[in-house]
Design a protein around this motif. Sequence first.
Motif, PDB file in Angstrom:
ATOM      1  N   VAL C  72     -14.239  -3.331   2.310  1.00  0.00           N
ATOM      2  CA  VAL C  72     -12.839  -2.854   2.797  1.00  0.00           C
ATOM      3  C   VAL C  72     -11.973  -2.272   1.744  1.00  0.00           C
ATOM      4  O   VAL C  72     -12.190  -1.465   2.560  1.00  0.00           O
ATOM      5  N   LEU C  73     -12.295  -2.009   0.631  1.00  0.00           N
ATOM      6  CA  LEU C  73     -11.884  -0.982  -0.138  1.00  0.00           C
ATOM      7  C   LEU C  73     -12.549  -0.098   0.620  1.00  0.00           C
ATOM      8  O   LEU C  73     -11.713   1.594   0.777  1.00  0.00           O
ATOM      9  N   PHE C  74     -13.716   0.329   0.402  1.00  0.00           N
ATOM     10  CA  PHE C  74     -14.690   1.468   0.391  1.00  0.00           C
ATOM     11  C   PHE C  74     -14.329   2.130   1.392  1.00  0.00           C
ATOM     12  O   PHE C  74     -13.909   3.523   1.710  1.00  0.00           O
ATOM     13  N   THR C  75     -13.521   1.459   2.610  1.00  0.00           N
ATOM     14  CA  THR C  75     -13.461   1.994   4.430  1.00  0.00           C
ATOM     15  C   THR C  75     -12.095   2.076   3.937  1.00  0.00           C
ATOM     16  O   THR C  75     -11.677   3.230   4.771  1.00  0.00           O
ATOM     17  N   SER C  76     -10.839   1.788   3.353  1.00  0.00           N
ATOM     18  CA  SER C  76     -10.031   2.330   2.861  1.00  0.00           C
ATOM     19  C   SER C  76     -10.051   3.949   2.475  1.00  0.00           C
ATOM     20  O   SER C  76      -8.977   4.095   2.277  1.00  0.00           O
ATOM     21  N   SER C  77     -11.467   3.503   1.911  1.00  0.00           N
ATOM     22  CA  SER C  77     -10.796   4.413   0.987  1.00  0.00           C
ATOM     23  C   SER C  77     -11.535   6.159   1.488  1.00  0.00           C
ATOM     24  O   SER C  77     -10.922   7.623   1.844  1.00  0.00           O
ATOM     25  N   LEU C  78     -12.330   5.263   2.674  1.00  0.00           N
ATOM     26  CA  LEU C  78     -12.791   6.751   3.785  1.00  0.00           C
ATOM     27  C   LEU C  78     -11.187   7.051   4.764  1.00  0.00           C
ATOM     28  O   LEU C  78     -10.728   8.242   4.841  1.00  0.00           O
ATOM     29  N   THR C  79     -10.533   6.045   4.785  1.00  0.00           N
ATOM     30  CA  THR C  79      -9.556   6.254   5.972  1.00  0.00           C
ATOM     31  C   THR C  79      -8.372   7.208   5.046  1.00  0.00           C
ATOM     32  O   THR C  79      -7.668   7.699   5.230  1.00  0.00           O
ATOM     33  N   ALA C  80      -8.148   6.851   3.560  1.00  0.00           N
ATOM     34  CA  ALA C  80      -7.389   8.133   2.721  1.00  0.00           C
ATOM     35  C   ALA C  80      -8.079   9.157   3.020  1.00  0.00           C
ATOM     36  O   ALA C  80      -6.975  10.116   3.332  1.00  0.00           O
ATOM     37  N   ALA C  81      -9.419   9.667   2.974  1.00  0.00           N
ATOM     38  CA  ALA C  81      -9.715  10.880   2.898  1.00  0.00           C
ATOM     39  C   ALA C  81      -9.432  11.600   4.099  1.00  0.00           C
ATOM     40  O   ALA C  81      -9.185  12.430   3.778  1.00  0.00           O
ATOM     41  N   LEU C  82      -9.440  10.124   4.692  1.00  0.00           N
ATOM     42  CA  LEU C  82      -9.831  10.847   6.484  1.00  0.00           C
ATOM     43  C   LEU C  82      -8.389  11.433   6.349  1.00  0.00           C
ATOM     44  O   LEU C  82      -7.759  12.901   7.256  1.00  0.00           O
ATOM     45  N   ALA C  83      -6.985  10.449   5.812  1.00  0.00           N
ATOM     46  CA  ALA C  83      -5.724  10.791   5.622  1.00  0.00           C
ATOM     47  C   ALA C  83      -5.070  12.613   4.957  1.00  0.00           C
ATOM     48  O   ALA C  83      -4.645  13.297   5.686  1.00  0.00           O
ATOM     49  N   GLN C  84      -6.642  12.788   3.784  1.00  0.00           N
ATOM     50  CA  GLN C  84      -6.263  14.036   3.296  1.00  0.00           C
ATOM     51  C   GLN C  84      -6.365  15.276   4.564  1.00  0.00           C
ATOM     52  O   GLN C  84      -5.791  16.398   4.652  1.00  0.00           O
ATOM     53  N   GLY C  85      -7.650  14.696   4.601  1.00  0.00           N
ATOM     54  CA  GLY C  85      -7.750  15.525   6.055  1.00  0.00           C
ATOM     55  C   GLY C  85      -6.867  16.135   7.030  1.00  0.00           C
ATOM     56  O   GLY C  85      -6.790  17.101   7.526  1.00  0.00           O
ATOM     57  N   ALA C  86      -6.636  15.274   7.634  1.00  0.00           N
ATOM     58  CA  ALA C  86      -6.039  14.925   8.320  1.00  0.00           C
ATOM     59  C   ALA C  86      -4.334  16.035   8.443  1.00  0.00           C
ATOM     60  O   ALA C  86      -3.890  17.328   8.875  1.00  0.00           O
ATOM     61  N   ALA C  87      -4.272  15.975   6.672  1.00  0.00           N
ATOM     62  CA  ALA C  87      -3.070  16.849   5.897  1.00  0.00           C
ATOM     63  C   ALA C  87      -2.924  18.216   6.361  1.00  0.00           C
ATOM     64  O   ALA C  87      -2.347  18.760   6.053  1.00  0.00           O
ATOM     65  N   ALA C  89      -4.849  19.527   8.339  1.00  0.00           N
ATOM     66  CA  ALA C  89      -5.375  20.096   9.516  1.00  0.00           C
ATOM     67  C   ALA C  89      -3.682  20.069  10.199  1.00  0.00           C
ATOM     68  O   ALA C  89      -3.776  20.592  11.266  1.00  0.00           O
ATOM     69  N   ARG C  90      -3.074  19.900   9.163  1.00  0.00           N
ATOM     70  CA  ARG C  90      -1.347  20.593   9.758  1.00  0.00           C
ATOM     71  C   ARG C  90      -1.513  18.692  10.678  1.00  0.00           C
ATOM     72  O   ARG C  90      -0.690  19.785  11.843  1.00  0.00           O
ATOM     73  N   ASP C  91      -2.188  17.850  10.678  1.00  0.00           N
ATOM     74  CA  ASP C  91      -1.863  17.052  11.661  1.00  0.00           C
ATOM     75  C   ASP C  91      -1.133  15.432  11.291  1.00  0.00           C
ATOM     76  O   ASP C  91      -1.803  14.711  10.884  1.00  0.00           O
ATOM     77  N   ALA C  92       0.400  15.589  11.060  1.00  0.00           N
ATOM     78  CA  ALA C  92       0.867  14.734  11.184  1.00  0.00           C
ATOM     79  C   ALA C  92       0.671  12.959  12.155  1.00  0.00           C
ATOM     80  O   ALA C  92       0.834  12.447  10.682  1.00  0.00           O
ATOM     81  N   ALA C  93       0.470  13.071  12.333  1.00  0.00           N
ATOM     82  CA  ALA C  93       0.147  11.982  13.564  1.00  0.00           C
ATOM     83  C   ALA C  93      -1.077  11.188  13.147  1.00  0.00           C
ATOM     84  O   ALA C  93      -1.176  10.181  12.349  1.00  0.00           O
ATOM     85  N   GLY C  94      -2.098  12.270  12.957  1.00  0.00           N
ATOM     86  CA  GLY C  94      -2.976  11.508  12.352  1.00  0.00           C
ATOM     87  C   GLY C  94      -2.790  11.054  10.562  1.00  0.00           C
ATOM     88  O   GLY C  94      -3.799   9.904  10.350  1.00  0.00           O
ATOM     89  N   PRO C 163      10.074  14.627  11.870  1.00  0.00           N
ATOM     90  CA  PRO C 163      10.162  15.761  11.550  1.00  0.00           C
ATOM     91  C   PRO C 163      10.378  16.954  11.007  1.00  0.00           C
ATOM     92  O   PRO C 163      10.078  17.860  11.743  1.00  0.00           O
ATOM     93  N   HIS C 164      11.244  16.542  10.005  1.00  0.00           N
ATOM     94  CA  HIS C 164      11.609  17.414   8.942  1.00  0.00           C
ATOM     95  C   HIS C 164      10.441  17.442   7.747  1.00  0.00           C
ATOM     96  O   HIS C 164      10.864  17.657   6.351  1.00  0.00           O
ATOM     97  N   THR C 165       9.707  16.635   7.989  1.00  0.00           N
ATOM     98  CA  THR C 165       8.748  16.658   6.821  1.00  0.00           C
ATOM     99  C   THR C 165       7.619  18.412   6.603  1.00  0.00           C
ATOM    100  O   THR C 165       7.221  18.454   7.990  1.00  0.00           O
ATOM    101  N   THR C 166       7.831  19.095   5.584  1.00  0.00           N
ATOM    102  CA  THR C 166       7.156  19.978   5.529  1.00  0.00           C
ATOM    103  C   THR C 166       5.657  19.712   5.249  1.00  0.00           C
ATOM    104  O   THR C 166       4.746  18.570   4.693  1.00  0.00           O
ATOM    105  N   ASP C 167       4.479  20.133   5.618  1.00  0.00           N
ATOM    106  CA  ASP C 167       3.101  20.238   5.073  1.00  0.00           C
ATOM    107  C   ASP C 167       2.690  20.733   3.906  1.00  0.00           C
ATOM    108  O   ASP C 167       1.669  20.193   4.069  1.00  0.00           O
ATOM    109  N   ALA C 168       3.235  21.488   3.602  1.00  0.00           N
ATOM    110  CA  ALA C 168       2.909  21.314   2.383  1.00  0.00           C
ATOM    111  C   ALA C 168       3.581  19.891   1.234  1.00  0.00           C
ATOM    112  O   ALA C 168       2.664  19.771   0.061  1.00  0.00           O
ATOM    113  N   TRP C 169       4.747  20.280   1.147  1.00  0.00           N
ATOM    114  CA  TRP C 169       5.202  18.087   0.443  1.00  0.00           C
ATOM    115  C   TRP C 169       4.091  17.697   0.981  1.00  0.00           C
ATOM    116  O   TRP C 169       3.592  15.987   0.191  1.00  0.00           O
TER     117      TRP C 169
END
Lengths: 571, 244, 202
Positions: C72-87, C89-94, C163-169
Amino acid sequence: MAETRSEPAPAEAHEQMGFWQQYIFSVDHKIIARQYLFLGLFMGYVGVFLSYVFRWQLAWPGTAAPLWGKVTPSQYYELVTMHGTIMVFFVAMPVLLGAFGNFLIPLMIGARDMAFPRLNMASFWTIFVGTVLLLISFFVPGGASRAGWTQYVPLSDSTLYLPGNYWGGNLWLLAVAIDFASVLMGGINFLTTAIAMRAPGMTVWRMPLLVWMELVASVLFMLSVGPLIAGVVMLLFDRIVGTGFFLPQRGADPLLWQHLFWFFGHPEVYVVAVPGLGIVMEILPVFSRKPIFGYRAIVWSALVAGTLSFIVWAHHMFVSGMNPNLAAPFSATTIAISVPFAVMLFALIATLWRAQITFATPMLFALGALANFLLGGVTGIPLGTDASDIYLHDSYFVIAHFHNTLVPTAVIGGFGGIYYWFPKMFGRMMNETLGKLHFIFTWVGFNLIFIPLFLIGLGGGQRRIYQASVYTYYKPLQPLHVIATIGLLILIIGQLPFIVNFLVSMFRGQQAEANPWHANTLEWMTDSPPPHENFHTIPVVTRGPYDYSVPGMERDWAPQNEELMAAAARN
Amino acid sequence: MILGWLPADVSTFGPSIDAVIRLIFYVVGTAFILAEGTLLVFVILYRRREGGRAAFVRGDSLRQFAWVLAPVIIVICFDVAIDARAKPVWDLVKLQSPAPGLTVKLEAFQYGWLFRYPGPDGQFGTRDELVQTTTLTVPTGQVVRLLMTSKDVIHSFYVPQLRLKQDVIPGREIPAWFEATVPGKYEIGCSQLCGVSHFAMKGIVRVLTPAEYQQWVSQKWPKSGAGAAKSASSVRSSAHAAEG
Amino acid sequence: MSNSDVELVHSPDVFEGSFEIGKLGMWIFLAGETMVFGGLMVCYTLLMISRGGWGADGAHVAWRLGGLNTLVLFTSSLTAALAQGAARARDAAGVRRYLGATALLGLFFLVIKAFEYSSDFGEGFTPGTSLFWSFYYVMTGLHVLHLLAGVVVIFGLRWLIGPHTTDAWLERKLKYVCLYWYFVEMVWIFLFALVYLIPNVG
């Protein structure tokens, strides 16, 4: 370039904040520093009062101490336990780190505030909660902890051995754990700020020594406290949940606690001593009008001493029953640690050679601190040497040794720092006459307490003894106890001029100029007290902190942010 | 003068420990006086004079820093000498034990001391075992081996005149030894905070001449009639067996 | 006397601006935390070695549940890394999606842990049962608290994204939170090995 600074609110917005946000829940490091200072001073006087009561019992056993009454054995052990706990965890660290570190690090490196101002505020209120919990423990059923500030197991592990001491013991552990969390939070701020937020030109080799010392202290604390936090959790579990982490009857080794405690405990005393020495290192050059001698050597020595401090801890445990083969290596490392300290102390003495010394109150305290730390340092050798420690362990010699290292740095150095930076903090000067009076009573009183205690230890007197008359070998030593207590009374009386001076000067003292001492470091290059944003414009640093009496300059001081060319041109 | 505060020394390794203490005191005492003296002289000599200017000495060249380095090197030499001098003394007291003439088991507890003598047969746990509270009776001129434990919390067996100190831990048996040289009564002080009556935990080491000790033995074990040599040697052999 | 903020003097060894304070602060915090968990683990290991292993004491720890939690934790690390990838890629929904998945996996871990604790208690293994179990509860309990804090922070960060969240932040804050999350996972890996696997291998 990464967006790094969390800019504090501009000045106008700051004034519009209510009283609570501006003074109570302030995120301004200068206000937080004052909060730490007031709390630390208050607890310091609580700690001194506790020592007054138990020293009264030691000098005049069985008599009633004024403002307390007769001291029972149980009370005696509460008093000595809480005295040590309060002084180390709730006075020395809040004052040296929380007050001086917080106030000075941003100012000395040319930053507008700490890296994480809200975390800074949280750290103060955390230690406030810890302090309250500790003080409450005096009033719970069974009273405060009686197991010594060292809380050795199994004594501290169960009310089997200290009947009735349930809540006091638990609150002690909780309060100290919370105190540790507070200092950890502070450490994150100190290190991040000093690494990332230095003004242009402020290379690490141009940082004032006090900043270096605060950083060394922060690193030492962060790396050493973890195992003891683990130990505190384990001890709390033993007491509350019924585990047997430290109980031999459950298969555990009581020495484990001692290892955990002293692995932290030894670096901890350098967490206290090193910033205290740092204060001395700031004051000495200013009142000698000379550079500090051997700046880089002092920095390297502090780093070496800090590193070595992690491998000396078992010198507290030579006769503890640990494997006696461990004594030789720990004795060697302990004796080795005297070397970097010798470098620092000799360098400080060399700073005075061919100086132009003025004896303002901060300088008196700094010199007194240096003089006594020398005594504390040399008396560490017989304790750190395994063979002599067989006789001296757990005696009054130990007490005299560590008071001659911790008090000169934390208290005498601390007072020196208060007199020195009071003008910057409060915008007013303290009274010199009252200051000198405070110094004489404090320094003389202090030595009257602890020189006799060295002799008691040599005479065989072990520590934590409620009534020495039980032992005939203690009888010839009793007059020494009386002298020591008289010394304490002198020291206490000497606090009155300080308290009056501190409080009155804060409101009625002579207005201070920006740089009353003609010092070089950046905190003096802004108003007294500094504006909310510290500097109207961030200084650009062009020189080190200790360029005093530079040849070719008419003035005998050269601020860190003064252009070399401009300075020369002005002359 | 300062070392005059040390109490009388009645143990065979006492002088060795005192010698280490003495060496350290002379060395650090000298260093202290020199350092403190230099500090005092500088503070007096270099007070601010009208029109005076301090020397711009930063100590960043080796020539200047040598003034600090040289005393530090001397400190290091003395540190090593002290360490070398102390190690054999520590080893003597803590790392080995000469063949004991008498072995006694010690039990510390809140708040007192208990001593178990094996008796003439030299074995613990047999019928002639004797339990004494508070007072440990021993003869001069014999190595006494203590096997120490605690019933409850950590205590510490400490006799100033013997220069002996050893913490005692519950759940462990820790050895210690001494040989007393002068008859007399010497107090045992507990030297590790063990509770609210820690201060009251006094014991006595009663050192008798060999003749007096024999008398005491025959009083305590009247049936044995065995001479001092027999009981001593049987204790020695059983102690060796126990150590094997 | 000194230049204004605008005209900064740049000297080669000036560090101003080249350190990200959030990252620095997080690493320093984690260094301290390492000493706490490390202290417990070293004590546990030394005691285990000095006793020649935990023997029967450690044989009843629920290693299957522990293994499931590790997955479970391994998978959650994967999803965390994917979140970072989405960030990146400027994909806030992702980012919100993957942060939600990470936090839910964290909650799943906690549920399994709660079940495991209750079944341990049911079989009579309490913190006071033996030294092994004392360490087990303290170490895993401390880890649970840290994980819970992480779940709360992740949910909080997800909630803050608007909507007000900047990508860099977002990219920065995510970096710090994920750093903490990877630390919590690392601690678990050590715990899994020390407390679940090693006592059962012997």
